[in-house]
Design a protein around this motif. Structure first.
Motif, mmCIF file in Angstrom:
data_model
loop_
_atom_site.group_PDB
_atom_site.id
_atom_site.type_symbol
_atom_site.label_atom_id
_atom_site.label_comp_id
_atom_site.label_asym_id
_atom_site.label_seq_id
_atom_site.Cartn_x
_atom_site.Cartn_y
_atom_site.Cartn_z
ATOM 1 N N LEU A 179 13.481 75.959 25.085
ATOM 2 C CA LEU A 179 13.106 74.663 25.658
ATOM 3 C C LEU A 179 14.307 73.741 25.817
ATOM 4 N N LYS A 180 15.314 73.963 24.982
ATOM 5 C CA LYS A 180 16.462 73.053 24.939
ATOM 6 C C LYS A 180 17.497 73.407 26.008
ATOM 7 N N PRO A 181 18.046 72.403 26.703
ATOM 8 C CA PRO A 181 19.116 72.749 27.641
ATOM 9 C C PRO A 181 20.416 73.078 26.907
ATOM 10 N N HIS A 182 21.111 74.105 27.380
ATOM 11 C CA HIS A 182 22.363 74.514 26.716
ATOM 12 C C HIS A 182 23.525 74.497 27.694
ATOM 13 N N SER A 203 11.602 73.662 34.265
ATOM 14 C CA SER A 203 11.634 74.893 33.455
ATOM 15 C C SER A 203 10.759 74.756 32.205
ATOM 16 N N SER A 204 10.517 73.518 31.765
ATOM 17 C CA SER A 204 9.660 73.350 30.589
ATOM 18 C C SER A 204 8.228 73.801 30.877
ATOM 19 N N THR A 241 14.889 80.489 29.831
ATOM 20 C CA THR A 241 13.659 80.212 30.574
ATOM 21 C C THR A 241 13.911 80.289 32.084
ATOM 22 N N GLU A 242 15.090 79.860 32.515
ATOM 23 C CA GLU A 242 15.411 79.910 33.946
ATOM 24 C C GLU A 242 15.455 81.350 34.451
#
Lengths: 219, 404
Positions: free
Chosen positions: A54-57, A156-157, A204-205
């Protein structure tokens, strides 16, 4: 299926984000970690196994779950980290079964190897939980080509919520996408191909791109 | 100032969430209380967040506790003690703390659906709660508090409905829900908006700092935990290899009586060195700080204890790699080797400064990653989203998935 996701054969996309709740429980070595893991809430286990998705990296961590990352980076125990990273939560019916597997892996490791070094002060494992806030996107689809178009459009969430969260945290047998394709659009073959994806291997993407490709191939 | 102004800058998902949450909470009363209207990260944050929340349709007030000098001496001691610097808080000191809290709480309208009390100074307002959800927002590092001081404060904190910490590691074992919320910067504030090269040059000229060689900068209060003396030591090690300047820019907040003493120590240590510039910057010099950060080659934040260290995010937003102490919220902002470097010593800081001065292309690449890291995680929009969400979560106690 998640509350409100399928209304009269129309798939309603939700998106989500998480706020972090702190439990105040912390482990400074593997034995403390194991003891806490046995009793910590299922919410905490879900959070640490999934927040990566869930977190953007900017730079993704080496492993997709917090337990494996801490074991590798802080305890320096690469082989245990690899074993923890290799766990696929979708293989388990619920989080209690997942917890049992994580405990088994660590216990087996401790039988075979001396305990790893403790964490340096400030590098303890901090057990947290997520509270998921879910928002309607206003995007919906009733046919397959609308569905794939919507899937390209949503945040993406949304993919995270309908895929990971719906299936494991909310205790469903299938993710929302698979269930909708199977039961509403009568595409059991496509649903099966999506269900057989290994979602813990990608961001997720990337997962979204793979689902889109499978649907476009079916179209 | 409106949330729609952040379109194209902030994450779109955050903006959608804010609109939905504000729709749920519109018309409700929110109250923020802290102890200083100017100087320091909390006041800066509130100056930006409060108008944005108002424009979202919430009835928001920000009240500032009016303290006496003895009160601020006491709360500074409590602050230091909670950050692990052993100071015994005497009965007389607690009495002063209670007295000022009582007088202020009686003078301020505390009626709110959600009250956010910032830091220990006004924490005792909880004794005067009328209704609503009360949150204690802790901005400081209390991971290793003096146990006696924490024992007394914990008794106060546990009367709140929930607490918010900037970093997971600050959480304590308390009986109320604890949330993590990283603070944020406002990309549209005077402190962070884009500036022209001419304006940056004019600012340096105003402060009499020639831009003739690389500039190392630390912006912070003159506070021992920010280690300005250590920064000077690191600079002197670097200068054996690189001709550069050091700028230490900061002010003192109205609730920080220790600042003057530290400033004098810094001035003494800098001596007559023409390449060390100590700038005493008054409150509301945000545009000047912005220009100094933009004109610097490398930014330092050599804190040994830190709440969150918003100044790190400000510099990263301006595409500057930051070399920072491994304390408080700094490791959340500095991804090692990606957006800057975490250091643990004077020598470590010197080594990393030398490394970046030797490799300006690498520093530039780091600067780009730094900006994106802040954009995704540390903008004011995420902060607003989280305040509203935590409020909502406390109104839905026990629910782990909340539909809006």
């Amino acid at each position: 299926m998640t509350q409100g996701a399928n209304v009269n054969g129309t798939f309603k996309f939700f998106e989500c984000f998480a706020i972090i709740r702190l439990t105040g429980r912390r482990a400074s070595d593997i034995l403390e970690f194991l003891e806490i893991l046995k009793t910590i809430s299922t919410e905490s286990i879900f959070h640490h196994m999934h927040q990566y998705f869930l977190k953007p990296h900017i730079i993704p961590p080496e492993f997709p779950n917090d337990f494996a990352v801490w074991t590798a980076e802080t305890l320096g125990e690469q082989n245990l980290a690899e074993a923890l990273a290799n766990v696929n939560p979708f293989e388990f019916g619920d989080i209690e079964a997942l917890r049992a597997e994580l405990v088994r892996i660590i216990t087996e490791h401790l039988k075979r190897y001396p305990p790893p070094r403790p964490a340096l002060p400030g590098r303890e494992f901090l057990f947290n939980e997520g509270v998921t806030i879910v928002l309607p996107t206003g995007i919906e689809a009733a046919r397959l080509h609308d569905f794939v178009r919507a899937l390209k459009e949503v945040d993406s969430s949304s993919v995270y919520f309908h895929f990971y969260e719906a299936r494991l945290r909310l205790g469903k047998e299938q993710d929302d996408f698979t269930q909708f394709l199977d039961s509403c659009l009568d595409c059991p073959g496509l649903a099966g191909r999506i269900k057989s994806l290994d979602p813990y291997m990608y961001s997720t993407e990337v997962l979204r791109a793979k689902i889109i490709r499978l649907i476009e191939e079916a179209l | 100032m409106n949330i729609e102004d952040y379109k194209g800058i902030a994450e779109e998902g955050d903006l959608r969430a804010i609109r939905a949450l504000a729709g749920r909470l519109a018309g409700k009363k929110m109250l923020h209380v802290n102890s200083t209207a100017e100087g320091g990260g909390v006041a800066e944050l509130l100056q930006r967040i409060v108008p944005l929340l108002k424009n979202l349709g919430l009835d928001v007030r920000w009240e500032v506790l009016k303290g006496t000098r003895p009160f601020f001496e006491v709360t500074k001691s409590i602050h230091n003690s909670l950050q692990g610097k052993g100071v015994h808080i005497t009965r007389q000191m607690w009495d002063e703390y209670e007295s000022v809290n009582r007088k202020n709480a009686e003078a301020i309208d505390l009626d709110a659906d959600c009250a956010v009390i910032h830091d220990p100074q006004p924490a005792l307002f909880i004794e005067y709660k009328k209704r609503g959800t009360w949150l204690w927002r802790c901005h400081i590092d209390i991971s290793m508090p003096d146990r006696v001081t924490w024992y007394f404060l914990k008794n106060i904190v546990e009367k709140f409905d929930g607490s918010i910490f900037s970093v997971s590691n600050f959480a304590q074992t308390v009986s109320i829900p604890q949330f993590m919320m990283q603070p944020s910067i406002d990309p549209l504030s005077e402190k962070n908006i884009e500036l022209s090269e001419e304006e940056i040059a004019r600012t340096f000229e105003k402060f009499k700092v020639p831009m003739d060689k690389p500039i190392l900068l630390q912006v912070s209060r003159f506070d021992p935990f920010k280690d300005p003396l250590g920064v000077i030591d690191s600079f002197r090690l670097v200068r054996k290899y690189h001709d550069c300047r050091l700028v230490l820019a900061g002010g003192t907040a109205t609730d920080d009586p220790e600042g003057e003493r530290v400033l004098n120590e810094v001035l003494e240590k800098a001596g007559e060195d023409p390449d060390i510039h100590i700038l005493l910057v008054p409150p509301f010099s945000d545009r000047d700080i912005n220009a100094l950060q933009r004109g610097a080659s490398i930014v330092l934040q050599k804190s040994t204890k830190e709440g969150f260290g918003l100044v790190v995010a400000e510099s990263l937003w301006k595409r500057k790699p930051v070399i920072g102490g491994d304390a408080g919220g700094i490791p959340l902002q500095i991804i090692e080797g990606v957006t800057g470097y975490l250091i643990h010593s004077v020598e470590g800081a010197a080594y990393r400064i030398r490394q970046l001065l030797e490799n300006p292309d690498h520093a530039k690449k780091m600067g780009e990653a730094a900006r994106e890291h802040i954009r995704r995680n540390f903008l004011i929009t995420t902060n607003i989203r989280n305040y509203l969400s935590i409020w909502l979560a406390l109104e839905h106690k026990g629910e782990k998935v909340i539909y809006i």
